[in-house]
Scaffold this motif. Structure first.
Motif, mmCIF file in Angstrom:
data_model
loop_
_atom_site.group_PDB
_atom_site.id
_atom_site.type_symbol
_atom_site.label_atom_id
_atom_site.label_comp_id
_atom_site.label_asym_id
_atom_site.label_seq_id
_atom_site.Cartn_x
_atom_site.Cartn_y
_atom_site.Cartn_z
ATOM 1 N N ARG A 15 25.152 30.002 40.580
ATOM 2 C CA ARG A 15 25.193 28.952 39.545
ATOM 3 C C ARG A 15 26.644 28.565 39.236
ATOM 4 N NH1 ARG A 15 20.153 26.637 38.111
ATOM 5 N NH2 ARG A 15 18.633 28.311 38.197
ATOM 6 N N ASP A 16 27.505 29.575 39.119
ATOM 7 C CA ASP A 16 28.925 29.301 38.885
ATOM 8 C C ASP A 16 29.494 28.465 40.032
ATOM 9 O OD1 ASP A 16 28.999 30.793 36.511
ATOM 10 O OD2 ASP A 16 29.572 32.632 37.557
ATOM 11 N N LYS A 17 29.141 28.822 41.261
ATOM 12 C CA LYS A 17 29.622 28.074 42.425
ATOM 13 C C LYS A 17 29.128 26.633 42.407
ATOM 14 C CE LYS A 17 30.113 32.061 45.482
ATOM 15 N NZ LYS A 17 29.635 32.737 46.693
ATOM 16 N N GLN A 18 27.874 26.447 41.995
ATOM 17 C CA GLN A 18 27.331 25.083 41.888
ATOM 18 C C GLN A 18 28.114 24.279 40.856
ATOM 19 O OE1 GLN A 18 23.239 26.291 40.975
ATOM 20 N NE2 GLN A 18 22.552 25.273 42.873
ATOM 21 N N ILE A 19 28.394 24.899 39.726
ATOM 22 C CA ILE A 19 29.159 24.225 38.666
ATOM 23 C C ILE A 19 30.556 23.884 39.165
ATOM 24 C CG2 ILE A 19 30.246 24.548 36.400
ATOM 25 C CD1 ILE A 19 27.701 26.228 35.651
ATOM 26 N N LEU A 20 31.222 24.839 39.791
ATOM 27 C CA LEU A 20 32.572 24.593 40.316
ATOM 28 C C LEU A 20 32.573 23.483 41.357
ATOM 29 C CD1 LEU A 20 33.813 28.277 40.574
ATOM 30 C CD2 LEU A 20 34.726 26.506 39.045
ATOM 31 N N LYS A 21 31.585 23.471 42.224
ATOM 32 C CA LYS A 21 31.485 22.423 43.249
ATOM 33 C C LYS A 21 31.338 21.051 42.584
ATOM 34 C CE LYS A 21 28.890 21.177 47.433
ATOM 35 N NZ LYS A 21 28.798 19.769 47.191
ATOM 36 N N LYS A 48 21.486 18.583 37.207
ATOM 37 C CA LYS A 48 21.630 18.749 38.667
ATOM 38 C C LYS A 48 21.334 20.175 39.118
ATOM 39 C CE LYS A 48 24.914 14.995 39.156
ATOM 40 N NZ LYS A 48 26.316 14.616 39.367
ATOM 41 N N ILE A 49 21.673 21.156 38.299
ATOM 42 C CA ILE A 49 21.458 22.546 38.730
ATOM 43 C C ILE A 49 20.280 23.207 38.012
ATOM 44 C CG2 ILE A 49 23.864 22.810 39.413
ATOM 45 C CD1 ILE A 49 24.263 24.611 36.956
ATOM 46 N N LYS A 50 19.582 22.408 37.223
ATOM 47 C CA LYS A 50 18.383 22.875 36.526
ATOM 48 C C LYS A 50 18.645 24.109 35.659
ATOM 49 C CE LYS A 50 15.343 20.820 39.973
ATOM 50 N NZ LYS A 50 16.224 19.738 40.173
ATOM 51 N N GLN A 88 21.851 22.875 28.981
ATOM 52 C CA GLN A 88 23.203 22.406 28.655
ATOM 53 C C GLN A 88 24.046 23.527 28.054
ATOM 54 O OE1 GLN A 88 23.634 18.589 26.595
ATOM 55 N NE2 GLN A 88 21.480 18.177 27.082
ATOM 56 N N THR A 89 23.439 24.310 27.185
ATOM 57 C CA THR A 89 24.153 25.415 26.540
ATOM 58 C C THR A 89 24.633 26.418 27.577
ATOM 59 O OG1 THR A 89 22.854 25.123 24.530
ATOM 60 C CG2 THR A 89 23.983 27.238 24.806
ATOM 61 N N ALA A 90 23.773 26.763 28.527
ATOM 62 C CA ALA A 90 24.137 27.730 29.563
ATOM 63 C C ALA A 90 25.276 27.189 30.431
ATOM 64 C CB ALA A 90 22.925 28.069 30.424
ATOM 65 N N VAL A 91 25.205 25.906 30.763
ATOM 66 C CA VAL A 91 26.269 25.292 31.566
ATOM 67 C C VAL A 91 27.570 25.295 30.778
ATOM 68 C CG1 VAL A 91 27.084 23.113 32.578
ATOM 69 C CG2 VAL A 91 24.745 23.895 33.007
ATOM 70 N N TYR A 92 27.514 24.894 29.513
ATOM 71 C CA TYR A 92 28.705 24.876 28.657
ATOM 72 C C TYR A 92 29.341 26.267 28.587
ATOM 73 C CZ TYR A 92 31.639 24.553 24.519
ATOM 74 O OH TYR A 92 32.705 24.619 23.653
ATOM 75 N N ARG A 149 29.022 28.773 30.676
ATOM 76 C CA ARG A 149 29.553 29.157 31.982
ATOM 77 C C ARG A 149 30.898 28.471 32.241
ATOM 78 N NH1 ARG A 149 26.285 31.334 36.218
ATOM 79 N NH2 ARG A 149 24.294 32.080 35.432
ATOM 80 N N ILE A 150 30.994 27.195 31.912
ATOM 81 C CA ILE A 150 32.260 26.475 32.108
ATOM 82 C C ILE A 150 33.358 27.096 31.256
ATOM 83 C CG2 ILE A 150 33.460 24.282 31.719
ATOM 84 C CD1 ILE A 150 30.837 22.870 32.613
ATOM 85 N N LYS A 151 33.068 27.398 30.016
ATOM 86 C CA LYS A 151 34.061 28.014 29.133
ATOM 87 C C LYS A 151 34.506 29.377 29.672
ATOM 88 C CE LYS A 151 34.667 24.713 26.458
ATOM 89 N NZ LYS A 151 35.887 23.952 26.741
ATOM 90 N N ARG A 152 33.570 30.164 30.214
ATOM 91 C CA ARG A 152 33.917 31.452 30.805
ATOM 92 C C ARG A 152 34.795 31.255 32.041
ATOM 93 N NH1 ARG A 152 31.820 33.955 34.963
ATOM 94 N NH2 ARG A 152 29.857 32.829 34.898
ATOM 95 N N LEU A 153 34.461 30.279 32.873
ATOM 96 C CA LEU A 153 35.260 29.990 34.072
ATOM 97 C C LEU A 153 36.677 29.546 33.686
ATOM 98 C CD1 LEU A 153 32.518 28.170 36.168
ATOM 99 C CD2 LEU A 153 33.480 30.454 36.624
ATOM 100 N N GLU A 154 36.795 28.830 32.583
ATOM 101 C CA GLU A 154 38.123 28.427 32.096
ATOM 102 C C GLU A 154 38.885 29.638 31.552
ATOM 103 O OE1 GLU A 154 36.945 23.870 30.714
ATOM 104 O OE2 GLU A 154 37.040 25.460 29.213
#
Length: 154
Positions: free
Chosen positions: A7-13, A29-31, A34-38, A40-45
């Motif tokens: 999932r992280d790789k999908q977000i990064l891509k 797009k990755i099903k 929104q909260t989970a994506v948000y 994950r993005i914050k963790r990746l940052e």
């Protein structure tokens, strides 16, 4: 090393393709929610997997379409000469990339300017005024076959 899942790789891509996408668009797009994506993005940052967000310019439209690659050889490889060269390179806006490389030359520079005349002016007035440079060799881009800022995550 930081562990990332599919999932992280999908977000990064997706963010590498277009960083202006909203979390809502990415989530669809990755099903994933929104909260989970948000989150994950914050963790990746936070973990510095995402280091910045940028806008890429059309070089023709900003009048910087002449791309030169300049290899630089230093007089010597002392700490002082390396540090001085690298410090000076950081002040030159025409240089968009600089790599300390192995082989016959010490550095590879990517330079974007308006035209060959601007490149000559850059070389004469700026680059060759930096101390410790022994020689340079330039090559000019004829056609860009592939250009990508995205890193493959597979």
């Amino acid at each position: 090393m930081i562990k990332i899942d599919e999932r992280d790789k999908q977000i990064l891509k997706l963010l590498q393709e277009d960083a202006s996408q909203t979390t809502k668009q990415i989530a669809a797009k990755i099903k994933l929610s929104q909260t989970a994506v948000y989150e994950r993005i914050k963790r990746l940052e936070r973990e510095k997997l995402i280091t910045s967000y940028v806008a890429l310019c059309d070089l023709e439209k900003v009048d910087k379409a002449f791309t030169a690659f300049c290899m630089v050889k230093l007089v010597n490889h002392t700490r002082k000469s390396l540090e001085h060269f690298e410090k000076d390179i950081l002040t030159l806006d025409e240089i968009t990339e600089c790599y300390h490389i192995s082989g016959e030359y010490d550095y590879l520079l990517k330079i974007n300017v308006k035209n060959i005349k601007a490149y000559r002016q850059f070389m004469v007035e700026k680059l060759t005024s930096i101390p410790f440079i022994s020689s340079t060799q330039s090559a000019f881009n004829i056609n860009t076959v592939k250009y990508s800022t995205a890193i493959s995550l597979t």
